[in-house]
Design a protein around this motif. Structure first.
Motif, PDB file in Angstrom:
ATOM      1  N   THR A 157      58.157  46.658  41.033  1.00 17.22           N
ATOM      2  CA  THR A 157      57.550  45.894  39.949  1.00 17.22           C
ATOM      3  C   THR A 157      56.299  46.623  39.467  1.00 17.22           C
ATOM      4  N   GLY A 158      55.763  46.177  38.349  1.00 11.34           N
ATOM      5  CA  GLY A 158      54.560  46.800  37.812  1.00 11.34           C
ATOM      6  C   GLY A 158      53.569  45.756  37.332  1.00 11.34           C
ATOM      7  N   SER A 159      52.303  46.044  37.511  1.00 17.59           N
ATOM      8  CA  SER A 159      51.228  45.204  36.994  1.00 17.59           C
ATOM      9  C   SER A 159      50.404  46.028  36.025  1.00 17.59           C
ATOM     10  N   PHE A 160      49.871  45.367  34.997  1.00 16.43           N
ATOM     11  CA  PHE A 160      49.124  46.065  33.959  1.00 16.43           C
ATOM     12  C   PHE A 160      47.860  45.296  33.617  1.00 16.43           C
ATOM     13  N   GLY A 161      46.827  46.030  33.272  1.00 18.54           N
ATOM     14  CA  GLY A 161      45.588  45.445  32.770  1.00 18.54           C
ATOM     15  C   GLY A 161      45.312  45.991  31.383  1.00 18.54           C
ATOM     16  N   CYS A 162      45.022  45.125  30.438  1.00 22.17           N
ATOM     17  CA  CYS A 162      44.743  45.524  29.051  1.00 22.17           C
ATOM     18  C   CYS A 162      43.324  45.111  28.680  1.00 22.17           C
ATOM     19  N   ALA A 163      42.664  45.948  27.906  1.00 20.99           N
ATOM     20  CA  ALA A 163      41.320  45.634  27.415  1.00 20.99           C
ATOM     21  C   ALA A 163      41.165  46.196  26.012  1.00 20.99           C
ATOM     22  N   ASP A 164      40.511  45.419  25.150  1.00 20.14           N
ATOM     23  CA  ASP A 164      40.205  45.875  23.796  1.00 20.14           C
ATOM     24  C   ASP A 164      38.919  46.685  23.801  1.00 20.14           C
ATOM     25  N   MET A 165      38.753  47.469  22.774  1.00 19.04           N
ATOM     26  CA  MET A 165      37.524  48.231  22.571  1.00 19.04           C
ATOM     27  C   MET A 165      36.793  47.619  21.404  1.00 19.04           C
ATOM     28  N   ASP A 189      40.808  48.663  34.260  1.00 17.85           N
ATOM     29  CA  ASP A 189      41.047  48.843  35.691  1.00 17.85           C
ATOM     30  C   ASP A 189      40.748  47.555  36.457  1.00 17.85           C
ATOM     31  N   ARG A 190      39.636  46.916  36.164  1.00 22.77           N
ATOM     32  CA  ARG A 190      39.316  45.637  36.821  1.00 22.77           C
ATOM     33  C   ARG A 190      40.381  44.588  36.510  1.00 22.77           C
ATOM     34  N   THR A 191      40.876  44.616  35.288  1.00 20.43           N
ATOM     35  CA  THR A 191      41.905  43.662  34.889  1.00 20.43           C
ATOM     36  C   THR A 191      43.224  43.943  35.599  1.00 20.43           C
ATOM     37  N   LEU A 192      43.545  45.206  35.799  1.00 14.61           N
ATOM     38  CA  LEU A 192      44.734  45.580  36.574  1.00 14.61           C
ATOM     39  C   LEU A 192      44.640  45.015  37.989  1.00 14.61           C
ATOM     40  N   TYR A 193      43.487  45.172  38.643  1.00 14.84           N
ATOM     41  CA  TYR A 193      43.339  44.655  39.997  1.00 14.84           C
ATOM     42  C   TYR A 193      43.388  43.127  40.023  1.00 14.84           C
ATOM     43  N   SER A 194      42.931  42.484  38.964  1.00 16.27           N
ATOM     44  CA  SER A 194      43.061  41.035  38.847  1.00 16.27           C
ATOM     45  C   SER A 194      44.538  40.645  38.839  1.00 16.27           C
ATOM     46  N   ALA A 195      45.341  41.390  38.092  1.00 22.25           N
ATOM     47  CA  ALA A 195      46.782  41.115  38.032  1.00 22.25           C
ATOM     48  C   ALA A 195      47.427  41.304  39.404  1.00 22.25           C
ATOM     49  N   LYS A 196      47.048  42.352  40.104  1.00 24.87           N
ATOM     50  CA  LYS A 196      47.618  42.589  41.438  1.00 24.87           C
ATOM     51  C   LYS A 196      47.233  41.478  42.399  1.00 24.87           C
ATOM     52  N   GLN A 197      45.970  41.053  42.362  1.00 22.33           N
ATOM     53  CA  GLN A 197      45.508  40.002  43.266  1.00 22.33           C
ATOM     54  C   GLN A 197      46.153  38.655  42.959  1.00 22.33           C
ATOM     55  N   ALA A 198      46.571  38.460  41.722  1.00 29.60           N
ATOM     56  CA  ALA A 198      47.192  37.189  41.320  1.00 29.60           C
ATOM     57  C   ALA A 198      48.665  37.125  41.697  1.00 29.60           C
ATOM     58  N   GLY A 199      49.205  38.175  42.278  1.00 26.98           N
ATOM     59  CA  GLY A 199      50.575  38.132  42.736  1.00 26.98           C
ATOM     60  C   GLY A 199      51.446  39.273  42.263  1.00 26.98           C
ATOM     61  N   ARG A 200      50.889  40.204  41.536  1.00 26.53           N
ATOM     62  CA  ARG A 200      51.604  41.389  41.060  1.00 26.53           C
ATOM     63  C   ARG A 200      52.684  41.049  40.051  1.00 26.53           C
TER      64      ARG A 200
END
Length: 78
Positions: free
Chosen positions: A28-36, A52-63
């Motif tokens: 499976t894959g997890s992704f974090g997106c952020a606007d500029m 990157d912080r948002t990606l780790y949030s996604a992983k911690q929430a269950g991947r």
């Protein structure tokens, strides 16, 4: 919104794939997106850090999910 759509299409494609090695694996894959710009920052380093912080949030929430950086709370949200 476009980045989230692309990330979800990639995530679903990865999830649907079965790797036929011994033992058979499902990935499976997890992704974090952020606007500029992020929180008033205009440099790429701040943007990458937020994603990157948002990606780790996604992983911690269950991947196997896509989260988007929330500028109001400075966290990743589904």
């Amino acid at each position: 919104d476009e980045a989230v759509g692309v990330a979800n299409r990639i995530r679903r494609a990865i999830e649907a794939k079965t790797f036929r090695k011994y033992p058979e694996m499902h990935v499976t894959g997890s992704f974090g997106c952020a606007d500029m710009p992020v929180a008033g920052q205009t440099d790429a380093a701040g943007w990458i850090e937020a994603a990157d912080r948002t990606l780790y949030s996604a992983k911690q929430a269950g991947r196997n999910r896509v989260h988007v950086f929330d500028t109001a709370t400075a966290t990743g949200q589904p």
